[in-house]
Design a protein around this motif. Sequence first.
Motif, mmCIF file in Angstrom:
data_model
loop_
_atom_site.group_PDB
_atom_site.id
_atom_site.type_symbol
_atom_site.label_atom_id
_atom_site.label_comp_id
_atom_site.label_asym_id
_atom_site.label_seq_id
_atom_site.Cartn_x
_atom_site.Cartn_y
_atom_site.Cartn_z
ATOM 1 N N GLY A 85 51.054 98.935 -14.297
ATOM 2 C CA GLY A 85 52.209 98.374 -14.842
ATOM 3 C C GLY A 85 53.401 98.818 -14.499
ATOM 4 O O GLY A 85 54.394 98.143 -14.202
ATOM 5 N N VAL A 86 53.597 100.119 -13.934
ATOM 6 C CA VAL A 86 54.936 100.440 -13.190
ATOM 7 C C VAL A 86 55.195 99.904 -11.857
ATOM 8 O O VAL A 86 56.413 99.417 -11.738
ATOM 9 N N VAL A 87 54.263 99.685 -10.968
ATOM 10 C CA VAL A 87 54.385 98.910 -9.739
ATOM 11 C C VAL A 87 54.796 97.592 -9.953
ATOM 12 O O VAL A 87 55.686 97.116 -9.403
ATOM 13 N N LEU A 88 54.046 96.888 -10.909
ATOM 14 C CA LEU A 88 54.397 95.310 -11.217
ATOM 15 C C LEU A 88 55.787 95.225 -11.936
ATOM 16 O O LEU A 88 56.523 94.301 -11.309
ATOM 17 N N ALA A 89 56.141 96.029 -12.785
ATOM 18 C CA ALA A 89 57.521 96.024 -13.101
ATOM 19 C C ALA A 89 58.683 96.526 -12.088
ATOM 20 O O ALA A 89 59.454 95.695 -12.242
ATOM 21 N N GLN A 90 58.239 97.363 -11.302
ATOM 22 C CA GLN A 90 59.259 97.730 -10.228
ATOM 23 C C GLN A 90 59.391 96.383 -9.395
ATOM 24 O O GLN A 90 60.507 96.089 -8.750
ATOM 25 N N PHE A 91 58.315 95.915 -9.095
ATOM 26 C CA PHE A 91 58.518 94.461 -8.206
ATOM 27 C C PHE A 91 59.524 93.526 -8.732
ATOM 28 O O PHE A 91 60.402 93.019 -8.018
ATOM 29 N N VAL A 92 59.244 93.461 -9.930
ATOM 30 C CA VAL A 92 60.078 92.316 -10.801
ATOM 31 C C VAL A 92 61.489 92.794 -10.722
ATOM 32 O O VAL A 92 62.397 91.970 -10.226
ATOM 33 N N VAL A 93 61.900 94.048 -11.226
ATOM 34 C CA VAL A 93 63.100 94.422 -11.493
ATOM 35 C C VAL A 93 63.784 94.686 -10.284
ATOM 36 O O VAL A 93 64.890 94.238 -9.983
ATOM 37 N N CYS A 94 63.098 95.399 -9.121
ATOM 38 C CA CYS A 94 63.965 95.525 -7.699
ATOM 39 C C CYS A 94 64.151 94.107 -7.148
ATOM 40 O O CYS A 94 65.088 94.357 -6.447
ATOM 41 N N THR A 95 63.158 93.408 -7.180
ATOM 42 C CA THR A 95 63.527 92.131 -6.537
ATOM 43 C C THR A 95 64.667 91.305 -7.038
ATOM 44 O O THR A 95 65.313 90.921 -6.383
ATOM 45 N N LEU A 96 64.600 91.289 -8.418
ATOM 46 C CA LEU A 96 65.845 90.371 -8.783
ATOM 47 C C LEU A 96 67.395 91.122 -8.542
ATOM 48 O O LEU A 96 68.129 90.576 -8.234
ATOM 49 N N ALA A 97 67.055 92.649 -8.687
ATOM 50 C CA ALA A 97 68.439 93.202 -8.506
ATOM 51 C C ALA A 97 68.773 93.193 -6.887
ATOM 52 O O ALA A 97 69.827 92.968 -6.654
ATOM 53 N N ALA A 98 67.647 93.644 -5.972
ATOM 54 C CA ALA A 98 68.101 93.363 -4.635
ATOM 55 C C ALA A 98 68.638 92.142 -4.140
ATOM 56 O O ALA A 98 69.258 91.873 -3.576
ATOM 57 N N SER A 206 55.108 103.918 -4.026
ATOM 58 C CA SER A 206 55.388 103.987 -5.470
ATOM 59 C C SER A 206 53.578 104.374 -6.398
ATOM 60 O O SER A 206 53.821 105.305 -7.154
ATOM 61 N N ILE A 207 52.689 103.792 -5.687
ATOM 62 C CA ILE A 207 51.268 104.046 -6.323
ATOM 63 C C ILE A 207 51.145 105.677 -6.215
ATOM 64 O O ILE A 207 50.528 106.422 -6.871
ATOM 65 N N SER A 208 51.501 105.966 -4.770
ATOM 66 C CA SER A 208 51.146 107.468 -4.701
ATOM 67 C C SER A 208 51.870 108.314 -5.654
ATOM 68 O O SER A 208 51.507 109.622 -5.998
ATOM 69 N N HIS A 209 53.254 108.228 -5.677
ATOM 70 C CA HIS A 209 54.022 109.010 -6.495
ATOM 71 C C HIS A 209 53.761 108.721 -7.891
ATOM 72 O O HIS A 209 53.471 110.087 -8.465
ATOM 73 N N HIS A 210 53.417 108.029 -8.647
ATOM 74 C CA HIS A 210 53.074 107.808 -9.960
ATOM 75 C C HIS A 210 51.562 108.115 -10.195
ATOM 76 O O HIS A 210 51.251 108.647 -11.393
ATOM 77 N N TRP A 211 50.673 108.228 -9.185
ATOM 78 C CA TRP A 211 49.294 108.711 -9.251
ATOM 79 C C TRP A 211 49.440 110.119 -9.355
ATOM 80 O O TRP A 211 48.688 110.883 -10.219
#
Length: 280
Positions: A85-98, A206-211
Amino acid sequence: MNRTLSPAASRFALRVPSLETTAAWLLAIIWIFPLIYAIWAAFHPPAYMVRFDLFAPLTLDNFVNAWAQAPFARYYLNTFLLVTGVVLAQFVVCTLAAFAFARFPIPGKDILFMLVLIQLFVFPEVLIVENYRIASGLGLVDTITGIGLPYVASAFGIFLLRQTFKTIPRELEEAARVEGCGWMAILLKVYVPLAKPTYLAYGLVSISHHWNNFLWPLVVTNSVESRPLTVGLGIFSAPETGVNWATVSAATLLSIAPLLVAFLLFQRQFVQSFLRAGIR
C-alpha cells in the motif's frame, strides 16, 4: 623523471591487494558476521549456540518453535499489505508531484520544491508525537493505514522522479500533444515508461525501508491484527517472554528471509536500476 616498474615489481603490485580492497573486505566480514551467527544459531540446537562444532547436528526445531509461539503468518500478511500500500501510494503521489515540479509553470515552484526537500533534513522521530496526534484524530491508531499514511508523500521519491522527468526531451511531449494526448495521457504514455529504472530503484529502497521500519509501527500499533514483522519480532524476543536465543535467531531469519532472497535474486537489476537512475 618518470620511473617505470620492472615486470617483477608490476606482478607483485598486482598480487598485493590495495588498502581500499582490504578495508572493503574487512567491513564486509564485520557486516556479515551477525548474519552468519544467526544462521548458525537458527539451524543448531541451543546447546551449540556458542560452541562452533563443525559436526554439530542440524535441526529445524527452532523454526518450528518460533512459528508456533508467535502469529508470524499474520505478521507477514500485515507487512505485505503495509509495504504494498505504501509503495503504490508513493508512486501515485510522487509521480504527480514530480511531474508538476518538472513541467508545469507554477509560480514560486522552486521555493515550493525547496520546502519539499526540507523533509529530507527532518528525522522521522521528531514527528512521532504530532503524527500520533493526527492518526488518533483520524481514528487510524492500530491500523495498517495509520502506519503507512505518514510516508505517502516522500521527498526523496519526488526529487528522484523530478530529476528523471526533467531529462526527458520536450520533443516527445510535443509529439504526444500532436497525437491529441492531454497532460495525464502524456504522463502515462511518455514520462512513466521512460522512468521505469527510477521507479524500480526507488521501489526497492522504499520496500526495504518499510519492511524494516520499527519505531513508528511500535508506537501506533497495539494488536496482532495490525502489527508488522519488525514489531512482532521485537515483542517475541523480549526478555520477559523467556524465549531462547536459538529460537529468536530462527524468528529473525523468518523476518528477513524475503528481503534477503529478493536481494540475492535481483541484485544485478538493483544495481543497474540505480546506475541508470543516477546517469539520468
